[in-house]
Scaffold this active site. Structure first.
Site, PDB file in Angstrom:
ATOM      1  N   GLY A   1      48.606 -22.827 -15.565  1.00  8.34           N
ATOM      2  CA  GLY A   1      48.893 -21.331 -15.667  1.00  8.34           C
ATOM      3  C   GLY A   1      47.428 -20.647 -16.188  1.00  8.34           C
ATOM      4  O   GLY A   1      46.660 -21.352 -16.721  1.00  8.34           O
ATOM      5  N   GLN A   2      47.443 -19.248 -16.503  1.00  9.12           N
ATOM      6  CA  GLN A   2      46.366 -18.544 -17.018  1.00  9.12           C
ATOM      7  C   GLN A   2      47.009 -17.416 -17.968  1.00  9.12           C
ATOM      8  O   GLN A   2      47.743 -16.707 -17.753  1.00  9.12           O
ATOM      9  CB  GLN A   2      45.468 -17.760 -15.947  1.00  9.12           C
ATOM     10  N   GLY A   3      46.224 -17.380 -19.299  1.00 12.35           N
ATOM     11  CA  GLY A   3      46.796 -16.413 -20.223  1.00 12.35           C
ATOM     12  C   GLY A   3      45.484 -15.806 -20.793  1.00 12.35           C
ATOM     13  O   GLY A   3      44.375 -16.213 -20.325  1.00 12.35           O
ATOM     14  N   SER A   4      45.733 -14.984 -21.821  1.00 16.30           N
ATOM     15  CA  SER A   4      44.589 -14.382 -22.574  1.00 16.30           C
ATOM     16  C   SER A   4      43.591 -15.299 -23.222  1.00 16.30           C
ATOM     17  O   SER A   4      42.471 -15.088 -23.532  1.00 16.30           O
ATOM     18  CB  SER A   4      45.202 -13.202 -23.522  1.00 16.30           C
TER      19      SER A   4
ATOM     20  N   PRO B   1      42.527 -20.713 -19.432  1.00 19.19           N
ATOM     21  CA  PRO B   1      43.568 -21.549 -18.693  1.00 19.19           C
ATOM     22  C   PRO B   1      44.228 -22.784 -19.109  1.00 19.19           C
ATOM     23  O   PRO B   1      43.789 -23.167 -20.186  1.00 19.19           O
ATOM     24  CB  PRO B   1      42.505 -21.967 -17.728  1.00 19.19           C
ATOM     25  N   VAL B   2      45.408 -22.893 -18.633  1.00 21.66           N
ATOM     26  CA  VAL B   2      46.123 -23.970 -19.131  1.00 21.66           C
ATOM     27  C   VAL B   2      46.297 -25.273 -18.185  1.00 21.66           C
ATOM     28  O   VAL B   2      46.658 -24.981 -16.972  1.00 21.66           O
ATOM     29  CB  VAL B   2      47.651 -23.562 -19.520  1.00 21.66           C
TER      30      VAL B   2
ATOM     31  N   ASP C   1      54.144 -11.380 -31.974  1.00 21.95           N
ATOM     32  CA  ASP C   1      53.706 -11.062 -30.328  1.00 21.95           C
ATOM     33  C   ASP C   1      54.958 -11.681 -29.630  1.00 21.95           C
ATOM     34  O   ASP C   1      54.678 -12.635 -28.796  1.00 21.95           O
ATOM     35  CB  ASP C   1      52.544 -11.604 -30.090  1.00 21.95           C
TER      36      ASP C   1
END
Length: 419
Positions: free
Chosen positions: A123-126, A129-130, A238
């Site tokens: 995945g991709q987050g702030s 990448p993961v 958050d």
């Protein structure tokens, strides 16, 4: 011969000169100490107090804590070789985290090998990448701080520091980290079913009502540990569906502690942090985050579970309109649950969420009260399912007995007819 008046004048002059000398030494000593302390603070805390504004999209955290020093920080981030962030980490990160219990430090080569040179993206987050990785202990997830990430090294440091001491079955477990070759990485337990956000808003997948209620209960247990079990207590800041991850058994765990703070922390100058749609309105107006701010965010997540409407799709407007309707939450229930859930349980859970969204923080329940309320709904659900199952078994037995009686009756009729 020196008279008495001359001696007095000489003594006063000498005393005055000595006083001026001492005062000068004290003045310059204090000035040196303040300058030295300021330089030391800049070296250690610049990345912690003046992060750039972050607005990275719908699913990412935002930081509205802009100040006049932001432009300086941004310029420094654009010059990585001269950045104080990298200088600080390269010189101090090892000593800072060596004492974190259970948190292992890996080299860049270790991670590169485990991820097969960073080939499998989960995945991709702030943060960045993961990747999926295979370590000697099994499959893990590796979050890599992207070089252009708007989520700063402060979050990286907070994540390692907090998760080094926070351990609960409903918190994602941090297994290790990497600070090597200019890279920053976090190694987590692998959560095979991904985020709650992806599951809720995937048209091809259907989360059943029983699963959703269990997820709400799991989240409440995780937050309850942060607020009432951790010492000192921790405020997540958050909470959102994208930060709730699910394992292979569909049990939910709270993740991403980059913005978290201990309750004792004085947040008056921290700036506004969180994710649009989940942020407590009271926090927006006062700039004061409290445990009740987490409660508000959790209330939003509960309504996401009920409606499958994202906060960025005007979820609060739907909630407010439903509250004025005679049918209430029934009108905004996720279509995938229509006819497949016990509506009374939905209404009870919605009532809990409404309390979490009270405008006054004082009127919002504690997470312990929220967890207890959801537990009671879950218990009633289990009792109902057991009752239905028991009734079904009894019904099956009755049918079997009727069939046996029918066979016996047929035999008796056959015997009479033969006679």
């Amino acid at each position: 011969m020196v008279n008495e008046s001359d001696l007095v004048i000489i003594g006063v002059s000498a005393g005055l000169a000595l006083g001026i000398l001492i005062a000068s030494l004290v003045f310059f000593g204090i000035r040196w100490y303040k300058n030295h302390a300021h330089l030391r603070q800049c070296a250690n805390e610049r990345s912690l107090t003046t992060l750039p504004i972050r607005i990275n999209g719908l699913e990412t955290s935002t930081d509205f804590s802009a100040s006049l020093t932001n432009s300086i920080t941004i310029q420094q981030l654009e010059q990585p070789h001269k950045s104080s962030h990298f200088f600080w980490w390269n010189h101090h990160s090892k000593d800072r985290f060596m004492s974190a219990p259970g948190i292992l430090r890996y080299s860049y080569k270790d991670i590169q090998k485990a991820t097969q040179n960073f080939t499998t993206v989960l995945g991709q987050g702030s943060f960045g990448p993961v990747y999926k990785a295979v370590m000697p202990g099994g499959v893990v997830a590796v979050k890599v701080l992207a070089s252009n990430s708007k989520q700063g090294e402060k979050e990286f440091q907070t994540e390692v520091s907090l998760l080094g001491r926070l351990h609960h079955r409903n918190l994602v477990n941090l297994l290790g980290y990497c600070v090597d070759k200019g890279q920053r990485m976090l190694i987590y337990e692998f959560m095979s079913n991904g985020s709650l956000s992806n599951l809720l808003y995937n048209e091809e997948l259907v989360l059943g009502w029983e699963e959703r209620l269990q997820i709400a209960l799991d989240i409440s247990h995780g937050v309850e540990y942060l607020h009432e079990g951790a010492v000192p207590p921790v405020i997540h800041r958050d909470l959102k569906s994208a930060n709730i991850l699910l394992d292979q058994s569909m049990r939910a765990k709270v993740a991403d502690f980059g913005l978290s703070k201990e309750e004792a922390y004085d947040g008056r100058n921290s700036g506004l942090k969180g994710t649009y749609g989940y942020i407590d309105p009271v926090y927006v107006t006062t700039n004061q985050f409290t445990m009740k701010s987490d409660i508000y965010s959790f209330g939003i997540i509960i309504f996401e579970l009920i409606t499958a409407i994202h906060p960025h799709q005007n979820l609060m407007e739907y909630i407010n309109l439903a509250a004025m309707s005679r049918d209430g939450v029934d009108e905004i229930l996720d279509e995938k649950l229509t006819g497949k859930c016990y509506i009374e349980e939905v209404r009870e859970l919605a009532a809990v969420a409404h309390k979490c969204l009270q405008k006054s923080q004082r009127k919002r329940p504690s997470i312990g009260e929220v967890s207890l309320a959801i537990s009671k709904i879950k218990q009633r659900q289990l009792v109902r399912e057991d009752t239905i199952s028991f009734a079904s078994r009894d019904f099956s037995g009755d049918v079997s007995r009727i069939k046996d009686q029918h066979v016996e009756l047929s035999k008796m009729i056959s015997i009479k007819e033969s006679n």
